[in-house]
Design a protein around this motif. Structure first.
Motif, PDB file in Angstrom:
ATOM      1  N   ALA A  72      22.721 -11.456  27.090  1.00 18.54           N
ATOM      2  CA  ALA A  72      24.096 -11.591  27.002  1.00 18.54           C
ATOM      3  C   ALA A  72      24.589 -12.364  25.621  1.00 18.54           C
ATOM      4  O   ALA A  72      23.676 -13.168  25.173  1.00 18.54           O
ATOM      5  CB  ALA A  72      24.655 -12.721  27.877  1.00 18.54           C
ATOM      6  N   LEU A  73      25.571 -11.710  25.029  1.00 21.74           N
ATOM      7  CA  LEU A  73      26.052 -12.053  23.525  1.00 21.74           C
ATOM      8  C   LEU A  73      27.464 -12.480  23.729  1.00 21.74           C
ATOM      9  O   LEU A  73      28.311 -11.939  24.648  1.00 21.74           O
ATOM     10  CB  LEU A  73      26.217 -10.880  22.607  1.00 21.74           C
ATOM     11  CG  LEU A  73      24.608 -10.425  22.428  1.00 21.74           C
ATOM     12  CD1 LEU A  73      24.659  -8.977  21.580  1.00 21.74           C
ATOM     13  CD2 LEU A  73      23.785 -11.380  21.386  1.00 21.74           C
TER      14      LEU A  73
ATOM     15  N   GLY B 285      33.551 -19.469  32.030  1.00 21.42           N
ATOM     16  CA  GLY B 285      32.851 -20.895  32.362  1.00 21.42           C
ATOM     17  C   GLY B 285      31.612 -20.806  33.237  1.00 21.42           C
ATOM     18  O   GLY B 285      31.117 -19.651  33.355  1.00 21.42           O
TER      19      GLY B 285
ATOM     20  N   PHE C   7      23.841 -25.518  18.089  1.00 24.41           N
ATOM     21  CA  PHE C   7      25.111 -26.106  18.189  1.00 24.41           C
ATOM     22  C   PHE C   7      26.264 -25.307  19.348  1.00 24.41           C
ATOM     23  O   PHE C   7      27.196 -25.828  19.220  1.00 24.41           O
ATOM     24  CB  PHE C   7      25.755 -26.049  16.833  1.00 24.41           C
ATOM     25  CG  PHE C   7      25.291 -27.195  15.920  1.00 24.41           C
ATOM     26  CD1 PHE C   7      26.199 -28.293  15.937  1.00 24.41           C
ATOM     27  CD2 PHE C   7      24.235 -27.235  15.253  1.00 24.41           C
ATOM     28  CE1 PHE C   7      25.744 -29.460  14.939  1.00 24.41           C
ATOM     29  CE2 PHE C   7      23.903 -28.262  14.440  1.00 24.41           C
ATOM     30  CZ  PHE C   7      24.602 -29.345  14.188  1.00 24.41           C
ATOM     31  N   ALA C   8      25.853 -24.509  20.189  1.00 23.60           N
ATOM     32  CA  ALA C   8      26.494 -23.995  20.788  1.00 23.60           C
ATOM     33  C   ALA C   8      26.404 -24.661  22.380  1.00 23.60           C
ATOM     34  O   ALA C   8      25.667 -24.298  23.347  1.00 23.60           O
ATOM     35  CB  ALA C   8      26.032 -22.358  21.200  1.00 23.60           C
TER      36      ALA C   8
ATOM     37  N   ARG D 197      24.922 -28.571   8.808  1.00 23.09           N
ATOM     38  CA  ARG D 197      24.612 -29.334  10.236  1.00 23.09           C
ATOM     39  C   ARG D 197      23.151 -28.808  10.340  1.00 23.09           C
ATOM     40  O   ARG D 197      22.500 -27.930   9.604  1.00 23.09           O
ATOM     41  CB  ARG D 197      25.525 -28.002  10.979  1.00 23.09           C
ATOM     42  CG  ARG D 197      27.024 -28.252  10.586  1.00 23.09           C
ATOM     43  CD  ARG D 197      27.390 -27.464  12.101  1.00 23.09           C
ATOM     44  NE  ARG D 197      27.220 -26.073  12.304  1.00 23.09           N
ATOM     45  CZ  ARG D 197      27.212 -25.306  13.032  1.00 23.09           C
ATOM     46  NH1 ARG D 197      27.704 -25.809  14.097  1.00 23.09           N
ATOM     47  NH2 ARG D 197      26.801 -24.117  13.060  1.00 23.09           N
TER      48      ARG D 197
ATOM     49  N   THR E  36      21.354 -15.376  18.556  1.00 18.51           N
ATOM     50  CA  THR E  36      20.394 -16.238  17.521  1.00 18.51           C
ATOM     51  C   THR E  36      19.316 -15.020  17.162  1.00 18.51           C
ATOM     52  O   THR E  36      18.984 -14.231  17.858  1.00 18.51           O
ATOM     53  CB  THR E  36      19.492 -17.401  17.978  1.00 18.51           C
ATOM     54  OG1 THR E  36      19.234 -16.897  19.466  1.00 18.51           O
ATOM     55  CG2 THR E  36      20.838 -18.479  18.296  1.00 18.51           C
TER      56      THR E  36
ATOM     57  N   GLY F 293      30.331 -10.671  25.875  1.00 16.69           N
ATOM     58  CA  GLY F 293      31.682 -11.334  26.119  1.00 16.69           C
ATOM     59  C   GLY F 293      31.243 -12.351  27.288  1.00 16.69           C
ATOM     60  O   GLY F 293      30.180 -12.553  27.897  1.00 16.69           O
ATOM     61  N   GLY F 294      32.267 -13.481  27.221  1.00 15.90           N
ATOM     62  CA  GLY F 294      31.713 -14.519  28.197  1.00 15.90           C
ATOM     63  C   GLY F 294      32.089 -14.166  29.570  1.00 15.90           C
ATOM     64  O   GLY F 294      32.602 -13.215  30.125  1.00 15.90           O
TER      65      GLY F 294
ATOM     66  N   ARG G 261      30.937 -12.704  19.141  1.00 16.66           N
ATOM     67  CA  ARG G 261      31.627 -13.144  17.968  1.00 16.66           C
ATOM     68  C   ARG G 261      31.535 -12.295  16.838  1.00 16.66           C
ATOM     69  O   ARG G 261      32.290 -12.082  16.008  1.00 16.66           O
ATOM     70  CB  ARG G 261      31.459 -14.582  17.742  1.00 16.66           C
ATOM     71  CG  ARG G 261      31.444 -15.605  18.657  1.00 16.66           C
ATOM     72  CD  ARG G 261      33.017 -16.047  19.016  1.00 16.66           C
ATOM     73  NE  ARG G 261      33.314 -16.225  20.257  1.00 16.66           N
ATOM     74  CZ  ARG G 261      32.873 -17.387  20.930  1.00 16.66           C
ATOM     75  NH1 ARG G 261      32.344 -18.211  20.329  1.00 16.66           N
ATOM     76  NH2 ARG G 261      33.441 -17.672  22.128  1.00 16.66           N
TER      77      ARG G 261
ATOM     78  N   HIS H 216      34.323 -24.120  10.315  1.00 19.17           N
ATOM     79  CA  HIS H 216      33.899 -25.405  10.352  1.00 19.17           C
ATOM     80  C   HIS H 216      34.477 -26.097   9.002  1.00 19.17           C
ATOM     81  O   HIS H 216      34.301 -27.541   8.827  1.00 19.17           O
ATOM     82  CB  HIS H 216      32.553 -25.915  10.347  1.00 19.17           C
ATOM     83  CG  HIS H 216      31.781 -24.995  11.772  1.00 19.17           C
ATOM     84  ND1 HIS H 216      32.396 -25.417  12.958  1.00 19.17           N
ATOM     85  CD2 HIS H 216      30.994 -24.501  11.649  1.00 19.17           C
ATOM     86  CE1 HIS H 216      31.656 -24.783  13.579  1.00 19.17           C
ATOM     87  NE2 HIS H 216      30.571 -23.859  12.955  1.00 19.17           N
TER      88      HIS H 216
HETATM   89  N1  NAP Z   1      27.723 -22.681  17.220  1.00 14.47           N
HETATM   90  C1  NAP Z   1      27.024 -22.043  16.060  1.00 14.47           C
HETATM   91  O1  NAP Z   1      27.067 -22.750  15.005  1.00 14.47           O
HETATM   92  C2  NAP Z   1      26.185 -20.782  16.181  1.00 14.47           C
HETATM   93  C3  NAP Z   1      25.652 -20.093  14.925  1.00 14.47           C
HETATM   94  C4  NAP Z   1      24.898 -18.914  15.230  1.00 14.47           C
HETATM   95  C5  NAP Z   1      25.185 -18.226  16.498  1.00 14.47           C
HETATM   96  N2  NAP Z   1      25.802 -18.796  17.393  1.00 14.47           N
HETATM   97  C6  NAP Z   1      25.999 -18.194  18.749  1.00 14.47           C
HETATM   98  O2  NAP Z   1      27.332 -17.696  19.002  1.00 14.47           O
HETATM   99  C7  NAP Z   1      27.626 -17.798  20.226  1.00 14.47           C
HETATM  100  C8  NAP Z   1      28.820 -18.402  20.390  1.00 14.47           C
HETATM  101  O3  NAP Z   1      28.662 -19.742  19.916  1.00 14.47           O
HETATM  102  P1  NAP Z   1      29.757 -20.886  20.145  1.00 14.47           P
HETATM  103  O4  NAP Z   1      29.372 -21.775  19.301  1.00 14.47           O
HETATM  104  O5  NAP Z   1      31.127 -20.384  20.027  1.00 14.47           O
HETATM  105  O6  NAP Z   1      29.356 -21.196  21.573  1.00 14.47           O
HETATM  106  P2  NAP Z   1      29.919 -22.101  22.613  1.00 14.47           P
HETATM  107  O7  NAP Z   1      31.113 -22.924  22.014  1.00 14.47           O
HETATM  108  O8  NAP Z   1      29.038 -23.023  23.294  1.00 14.47           O
HETATM  109  O9  NAP Z   1      30.625 -20.934  23.647  1.00 14.47           O
HETATM  110  C9  NAP Z   1      31.843 -20.728  23.804  1.00 14.47           C
HETATM  111  C10 NAP Z   1      32.168 -19.872  24.880  1.00 14.47           C
HETATM  112  O10 NAP Z   1      31.404 -18.588  24.390  1.00 14.47           O
HETATM  113  C11 NAP Z   1      30.889 -17.612  25.590  1.00 14.47           C
HETATM  114  N3  NAP Z   1      29.550 -17.536  24.979  1.00 14.47           N
HETATM  115  C12 NAP Z   1      28.803 -18.175  24.052  1.00 14.47           C
HETATM  116  N4  NAP Z   1      27.599 -17.843  23.993  1.00 14.47           N
HETATM  117  C13 NAP Z   1      27.608 -16.571  24.759  1.00 14.47           C
HETATM  118  C14 NAP Z   1      26.403 -15.704  25.213  1.00 14.47           C
HETATM  119  N5  NAP Z   1      25.106 -15.767  24.721  1.00 14.47           N
HETATM  120  N6  NAP Z   1      26.538 -14.724  26.232  1.00 14.47           N
HETATM  121  C15 NAP Z   1      28.047 -14.622  26.803  1.00 14.47           C
HETATM  122  N7  NAP Z   1      28.951 -15.525  26.361  1.00 14.47           N
HETATM  123  C16 NAP Z   1      28.645 -16.500  25.545  1.00 14.47           C
HETATM  124  C17 NAP Z   1      30.760 -18.756  26.771  1.00 14.47           C
HETATM  125  O11 NAP Z   1      32.168 -18.075  27.277  1.00 14.47           O
HETATM  126  P3  NAP Z   1      32.395 -18.364  28.745  1.00 14.47           P
HETATM  127  O12 NAP Z   1      33.068 -19.887  29.099  1.00 14.47           O
HETATM  128  O13 NAP Z   1      33.772 -17.298  28.953  1.00 14.47           O
HETATM  129  O14 NAP Z   1      31.333 -17.541  29.604  1.00 14.47           O
HETATM  130  C18 NAP Z   1      30.929 -19.952  26.108  1.00 14.47           C
HETATM  131  O15 NAP Z   1      31.732 -20.842  26.979  1.00 14.47           O
HETATM  132  C19 NAP Z   1      26.591 -18.270  20.973  1.00 14.47           C
HETATM  133  O16 NAP Z   1      25.837 -17.217  21.800  1.00 14.47           O
HETATM  134  C20 NAP Z   1      25.487 -18.794  19.883  1.00 14.47           C
HETATM  135  O17 NAP Z   1      24.143 -18.525  20.321  1.00 14.47           O
HETATM  136  C21 NAP Z   1      26.539 -19.941  17.343  1.00 14.47           C
END
Ligand code: NAP
Length: 244
Positions: free
Chosen positions: A34-35, A56, A79-80, A198, A12, A52-53, A38, A141
């Motif tokens: 950590a990122l 879990g 929303f993460a 959202r 973010t 990378g993840g 994506r 979405h």
């Molecule tokens: N959701 C949104 O609308 C949104 C908008 C802007 C930015 N983002 C950013 O994009 C990332 C992914 O979003 P998401 O909605 O897919 O999240 P999520 O559904 O909560 O996360 C899915 C998986 O991605 C990995 N992950 C997520 N954030 C991580 C981080 N900062 N560092 C390392 N691994 C991470 C983890 O994998 P493992 O289980 O393998 O560890 C997590 O279980 C987040 O970091 C979030 O801050 C999300």
């Protein structure tokens, strides 16, 4: 030996700003940001970066122990929900103190015509027959709206889609404007009848809500997932205070 090893879960604008501030203000600490990885070319935050993840909650817990992490800061998007839940579980399982940085949600004013909904499917169902919604949603979405062939949606994307859209829509290329006047002009140009978004919060994309208010447009707004319990702050400075 660093005074602290801080793991910052980011992805973010706040996460990047926090990495900058922590690097500047806590040079005696080791910071790992950590990122998820994506974004193809994310702006690289200051300090050590891990992409990378973790695999879990268990994988994250293993990482905390293996790297001797002493503080965990979760600055991920509201929303993460998955990574926030994993962070809470890993922190409680290892005893590493955790703090969540969560930007405040948007709240409606007296002149707003909001319909709050719990998910994207409910947002789709809240739209009347034949509506012309502006779907302020990422491309990942959009799928729930493909069953509503009566809608004539307008979408905005930063880059042209690499794959066909799941439904017919008018596509605007570009970033959200910070100027409500520009958002009003866009909504008028396309004859938008509803805004769908959202409740991400923050200033970067709030101009569309101001535009909807000024035009008297109904807004269908998806509520945030519930954050895991635990200490939560909304300001960067509060995170820095917690770390000191
Ligand atoms: N959701 C949104 O609308 C949104 C908008 C802007 C930015 N983002 C950013 O994009 C990332 C992914 O979003 P998401 O909605 O897919 O999240 P999520 O559904 O909560 O996360 C899915 C998986 O991605 C990995 N992950 C997520 N954030 C991580 C981080 N900062 N560092 C390392 N691994 C991470 C983890 O994998 P493992 O289980 O393998 O560890 C997590 O279980 C987040 O970091 C979030 O801050 C999300």
């Amino acid at each position: 030996m660093p005074a602290e090893t801080i793991l910052l879960l980011a992805g973010t604008a706040e996460g990047r700003a926090l990495a900058e501030r922590i690097s500047e203000e806590r040079p005696d600490s080791r910071l790992v940001t950590a990122l998820a990885g994506r974004t193809l070319f994310p702006k690289r935050p200051a300090g050590e970066v891990r992409v990378g993840g973790f695999g879990g909650a268990e994988g994250l817990a293993r990482f905390l122990l293996a790297e001797g992490v002493t503080r965990l800061v979760d600055a991920t998007h509201p929303f993460a929900a998955g990574i926030a839940r994993n962070a809470a579980q890993a922190a409680s399982g290892t005893g590493v103190p955790r703090l969540k940085l969560l930007r405040p949600a948007w709240t409606p004013g007296a002149r707003d015509r909001w319909t709050p909904v719990s998910c994207l499917g409910a947002a789709r169902d809240a739209l009347p027959e034949g509506a012309r919604p502006f779907l302020a949603l990422g491309r990942q979405h959009l799928a729930p709206f493909r069953h509503r062939s009566d809608l004539r949606p307008v979408l905005r994307m930063v880059d042209p889609p690499e794959e066909p859209l799941p439904f017919l829509a008018d596509l605007v290329l570009g970033l959200p404007s910070a100027d409500p006047v520009e958002e009003i002009a866009l909504f008028r140009r396309f004859g938008v009848t509803h805004l769908v978004c959202r409740n991400s919060g923050g200033d970067a994309s709030s101009a569309k809500l101001v535009a909807a208010r000024r035009l008297g447009l109904p807004v269908v707004i998806v509520a945030r997932p519930v954050s895991p319990p635990g200490p939560t702050v909304s300001e960067l400075q509060e995170v820095l205070d917690w770390l000191s």
